[in-house]
Design a protein around this motif. Structure first.
Motif, mmCIF file in Angstrom:
data_model
loop_
_atom_site.group_PDB
_atom_site.id
_atom_site.type_symbol
_atom_site.label_atom_id
_atom_site.label_comp_id
_atom_site.label_asym_id
_atom_site.label_seq_id
_atom_site.Cartn_x
_atom_site.Cartn_y
_atom_site.Cartn_z
ATOM 1 N N ILE A 155 55.201 1.387 21.571
ATOM 2 C CA ILE A 155 53.773 1.075 21.726
ATOM 3 C C ILE A 155 52.946 2.360 21.734
ATOM 4 C CG2 ILE A 155 52.045 -0.002 23.233
ATOM 5 C CD1 ILE A 155 54.269 -1.658 24.491
ATOM 6 N N THR A 156 53.425 3.329 22.506
ATOM 7 C CA THR A 156 52.718 4.612 22.592
ATOM 8 C C THR A 156 53.675 5.725 22.141
ATOM 9 O OG1 THR A 156 53.446 4.888 24.873
ATOM 10 C CG2 THR A 156 51.278 3.910 24.562
ATOM 11 N N ALA A 157 53.111 6.784 21.601
ATOM 12 C CA ALA A 157 53.959 7.892 21.129
ATOM 13 C C ALA A 157 54.554 8.649 22.307
ATOM 14 C CB ALA A 157 53.116 8.847 20.293
ATOM 15 N N PRO A 158 55.757 9.202 22.125
ATOM 16 C CA PRO A 158 56.314 10.042 23.187
ATOM 17 C C PRO A 158 55.423 11.258 23.427
ATOM 18 C CG PRO A 158 57.959 9.583 21.482
ATOM 19 C CD PRO A 158 56.656 9.076 20.958
ATOM 20 N N SER A 171 63.377 21.154 26.018
ATOM 21 C CA SER A 171 64.806 20.790 26.115
ATOM 22 C C SER A 171 65.227 20.041 24.856
ATOM 23 C CB SER A 171 65.080 19.961 27.369
ATOM 24 O OG SER A 171 64.251 18.838 27.417
ATOM 25 N N PHE A 172 64.409 19.111 24.408
ATOM 26 C CA PHE A 172 64.585 18.437 23.099
ATOM 27 C C PHE A 172 63.306 17.678 22.796
ATOM 28 C CE2 PHE A 172 65.732 15.129 26.084
ATOM 29 C CZ PHE A 172 65.331 13.969 25.479
ATOM 30 N N TYR A 173 63.208 17.184 21.588
ATOM 31 C CA TYR A 173 62.064 16.339 21.219
ATOM 32 C C TYR A 173 62.556 14.903 21.121
ATOM 33 C CZ TYR A 173 59.716 20.668 19.958
ATOM 34 O OH TYR A 173 59.153 21.907 20.006
ATOM 35 N N LYS A 174 61.812 13.976 21.688
ATOM 36 C CA LYS A 174 62.168 12.568 21.521
ATOM 37 C C LYS A 174 62.052 12.262 20.028
ATOM 38 C CE LYS A 174 63.238 8.682 23.483
ATOM 39 N NZ LYS A 174 64.373 8.512 24.385
ATOM 40 N N PRO A 175 63.125 11.776 19.416
ATOM 41 C CA PRO A 175 63.145 11.678 17.944
ATOM 42 C C PRO A 175 62.267 10.559 17.366
ATOM 43 C CG PRO A 175 65.362 11.672 18.868
ATOM 44 C CD PRO A 175 64.411 11.438 20.005
ATOM 45 N N PRO A 176 61.910 10.724 16.100
ATOM 46 C CA PRO A 176 60.996 9.761 15.461
ATOM 47 C C PRO A 176 61.598 8.378 15.242
ATOM 48 C CG PRO A 176 61.829 11.346 13.852
ATOM 49 C CD PRO A 176 62.285 11.826 15.198
ATOM 50 N N ALA A 177 62.912 8.300 15.023
ATOM 51 C CA ALA A 177 63.516 7.007 14.676
ATOM 52 C C ALA A 177 63.402 6.014 15.832
ATOM 53 C CB ALA A 177 64.987 7.197 14.300
ATOM 54 N N TYR A 178 63.447 6.507 17.053
ATOM 55 C CA TYR A 178 63.395 5.606 18.210
ATOM 56 C C TYR A 178 62.057 4.867 18.239
ATOM 57 C CZ TYR A 178 64.364 3.851 22.884
ATOM 58 O OH TYR A 178 64.592 3.022 23.965
ATOM 59 N N SER A 179 60.967 5.635 18.143
ATOM 60 C CA SER A 179 59.635 5.010 18.163
ATOM 61 C C SER A 179 59.439 4.083 16.972
ATOM 62 C CB SER A 179 58.548 6.084 18.108
ATOM 63 O OG SER A 179 58.584 6.856 19.266
ATOM 64 N N PRO A 208 60.713 -2.400 28.111
ATOM 65 C CA PRO A 208 60.952 -1.644 29.348
ATOM 66 C C PRO A 208 60.375 -0.235 29.259
ATOM 67 C CG PRO A 208 63.030 -2.284 28.241
ATOM 68 C CD PRO A 208 61.915 -2.429 27.257
ATOM 69 N N GLY A 209 60.092 0.326 30.438
ATOM 70 C CA GLY A 209 59.791 1.755 30.528
ATOM 71 C C GLY A 209 61.077 2.508 30.853
ATOM 72 N N GLY A 210 60.967 3.800 31.062
ATOM 73 C CA GLY A 210 62.142 4.654 31.254
ATOM 74 C C GLY A 210 62.868 4.410 32.573
ATOM 75 N N VAL A 211 64.183 4.384 32.493
ATOM 76 C CA VAL A 211 65.022 4.165 33.670
ATOM 77 C C VAL A 211 65.543 5.508 34.179
ATOM 78 C CG1 VAL A 211 67.157 3.100 34.502
ATOM 79 C CG2 VAL A 211 65.734 1.904 32.831
ATOM 80 N N GLU A 212 65.484 5.704 35.492
ATOM 81 C CA GLU A 212 66.022 6.938 36.066
ATOM 82 C C GLU A 212 67.541 6.914 35.976
ATOM 83 O OE1 GLU A 212 64.353 8.174 39.823
ATOM 84 O OE2 GLU A 212 66.068 9.501 40.183
ATOM 85 N N ASN A 213 68.107 7.980 35.423
ATOM 86 C CA ASN A 213 69.552 7.981 35.173
ATOM 87 C C ASN A 213 70.060 9.427 35.110
ATOM 88 O OD1 ASN A 213 72.112 7.064 34.427
ATOM 89 N ND2 ASN A 213 71.609 7.067 32.247
ATOM 90 N N SER A 214 69.947 10.115 36.208
ATOM 91 C CA SER A 214 70.435 11.507 36.310
ATOM 92 C C SER A 214 69.776 12.459 35.303
ATOM 93 C CB SER A 214 71.945 11.575 36.122
ATOM 94 O OG SER A 214 72.596 10.669 36.940
ATOM 95 N N GLN A 215 68.523 12.198 34.929
ATOM 96 C CA GLN A 215 67.836 13.155 34.060
ATOM 97 C C GLN A 215 67.494 14.407 34.868
ATOM 98 O OE1 GLN A 215 66.732 9.910 34.414
ATOM 99 N NE2 GLN A 215 66.215 9.042 32.421
ATOM 100 N N ASP A 216 67.042 15.458 34.164
ATOM 101 C CA ASP A 216 66.620 16.682 34.858
ATOM 102 C C ASP A 216 65.494 16.350 35.824
ATOM 103 O OD1 ASP A 216 68.338 18.468 33.552
ATOM 104 O OD2 ASP A 216 67.031 18.460 31.792
ATOM 105 N N GLU A 217 65.492 17.074 36.951
ATOM 106 C CA GLU A 217 64.504 16.840 37.997
ATOM 107 C C GLU A 217 63.071 17.000 37.454
ATOM 108 O OE1 GLU A 217 62.549 19.343 39.690
ATOM 109 O OE2 GLU A 217 61.714 17.775 41.015
ATOM 110 N N TRP A 264 52.927 2.432 32.788
ATOM 111 C CA TRP A 264 52.933 3.593 31.871
ATOM 112 C C TRP A 264 51.921 3.454 30.735
ATOM 113 C CZ3 TRP A 264 55.574 8.263 31.163
ATOM 114 C CH2 TRP A 264 55.572 8.779 29.866
ATOM 115 N N THR A 265 51.878 2.274 30.105
ATOM 116 C CA THR A 265 51.013 2.099 28.927
ATOM 117 C C THR A 265 49.605 1.625 29.288
ATOM 118 O OG1 THR A 265 51.907 -0.125 28.642
ATOM 119 C CG2 THR A 265 52.891 1.617 27.295
ATOM 120 N N ALA A 266 49.314 1.493 30.597
ATOM 121 C CA ALA A 266 48.014 0.916 30.987
ATOM 122 C C ALA A 266 46.921 1.963 31.138
ATOM 123 C CB ALA A 266 48.160 0.123 32.286
#
Ligand SMILES: NC(=O)c1ccc[n+]([C@@H]2O[C@H](COP(=O)([O-])OP(=O)(O)OC[C@H]3O[C@@H](n4cnc5c(N)ncnc54)[C@H](O)[C@@H]3O)[C@@H](O)[C@H]2O)c1
Length: 267
Positions: A155-158, A171-179, A208-217, A264-266
């Protein structure tokens, strides 16, 4: 609560061994459905299905293969005789194994065609194939609910600054294929809802929005600050929405996108 009951329903969940897929299976089973936990690894699917409350099965499935999807449909029909719910949840979310190379590899200018193609195959063609083959059982039954799992990034760009470390390096770029694929899933949902509406098959997106899963602080902090509710999701935060879309509680809903993203998208 009868409205939310999935008793005697048969539900297929693709990508059922993943972080959210397992919770989708638990939610459907807790609401009474017999669940088919489908993912690439047959043994792990079987083991996981045994942990569910209802009569459930684990079946290996590659969503990109028509033979594999046909095989799953036949096994489910043989055992249960009907399929009422399909959750198209399997997806590729590119991971770059080498943290040193991740920033360069994930840059749009360098993003490899093979990764683009793989995401299209799993995230989009997989949704198409499972809907065509498994959804057709519902179309013949004249009843069913298909739930396509998208993402806020459909819905919205990273915001790529979220992936920038405290020292200013990316650290990395969220890739284009996902969006691109998740945006396409939202539109495909509307197409299919319109096509099968008169056959009693409802088709909706759950975003869904992003799920917390041991990402960097630093990432968790920045992501949470961009979310109205001030936190990332827990994997179980989508259970209520999934049961709602799967059950008669949403009987007048089709072609819709239920966004569950902490706001997030509001804004
Ligand atoms: N985790 C998040 O923060 C998040 C946020 C928004 C949307 N989503 C979406 O939710 C869904 C589930 O996400 P997740 O975090 O649980 O993902 P995950 O990576 O933990 O799990 C994905 C599952 O899909 C399976 N899979 C991959 N290719 C497959 C194929 N060809 N055939 C069958 N199965 C295959 C994998 O084996 C894995 O078990 C995805 O559609 C994802 O895009 C996730």
């Amino acid at each position: 609560m009868e409205l939310f009951s999935l008793k005697d329903k048969t539900a297929v969940v693709t990508g059922s061994l993943g972080l959210i897929g397992k919770e989708h299976c638990r939610a459907l089973s807790e609401a009474g459905a017999n669940v088919i936990a489908a993912d690439l690894d047959a043994d792990k699917c079987g083991e996981f299905a045994l942990t569910l409350l209802t009569e459930s099965m684990g079946i290996s499935l590659d969503v990109t293969s028509p033979e594999s999807v046909n095989g799953l449909r036949d096994k489910v029909i043989q055992k249960f005789g009907h399929i009422d719910i399909l959750v198209n949840n399997a997806a590729i979310n590119d991971m770059f194994e080498d943290p040193k190379a991740a920033s360069e590899q994930s840059k749009f200018e360098n993003y490899p065609l093979e990764l683009w193609q793989k995401s299209i195959d799993v995230n989009l063609t997989g949704v198409f194939l499972c809907s065509q083959i498994i959804g057709n059982v519902m179309s013949v039954q004249k009843k069913g609910s298909i739930i396509n799992i998208a993402s806020t990034y459909g819905i919205t760009a990273p915001d790529q600054s979220l992936y920038k470390k405290v020292d200013g390096t990316q650290s990395f770029y969220k890739p284009p294929a996902y969006s691109a694929t998740k945006g396409a899933v939202i539109m495909f949902t509307k197409y299919l809802a319109a096509y099968w509406g008169s056959n009693g098959v409802r088709v909706n997106t759950l975003t869904p929005g992003g799920v917390e899963n041991s990402q960097d602080e630093f990432f968790i902090r920045k992501y949470s600050a961009k979310t109205i509710l001030g936190r990332m999701a827990k994997p179980s935060d989508y259970k209520g929405a999934l049961i709602f879309l799967a059950s008669d509680a949403s009987s007048y809903m089709t072609g819709a996108n239920l966004v569950v993203d902490g706001g997030w998208t509001a804004w």
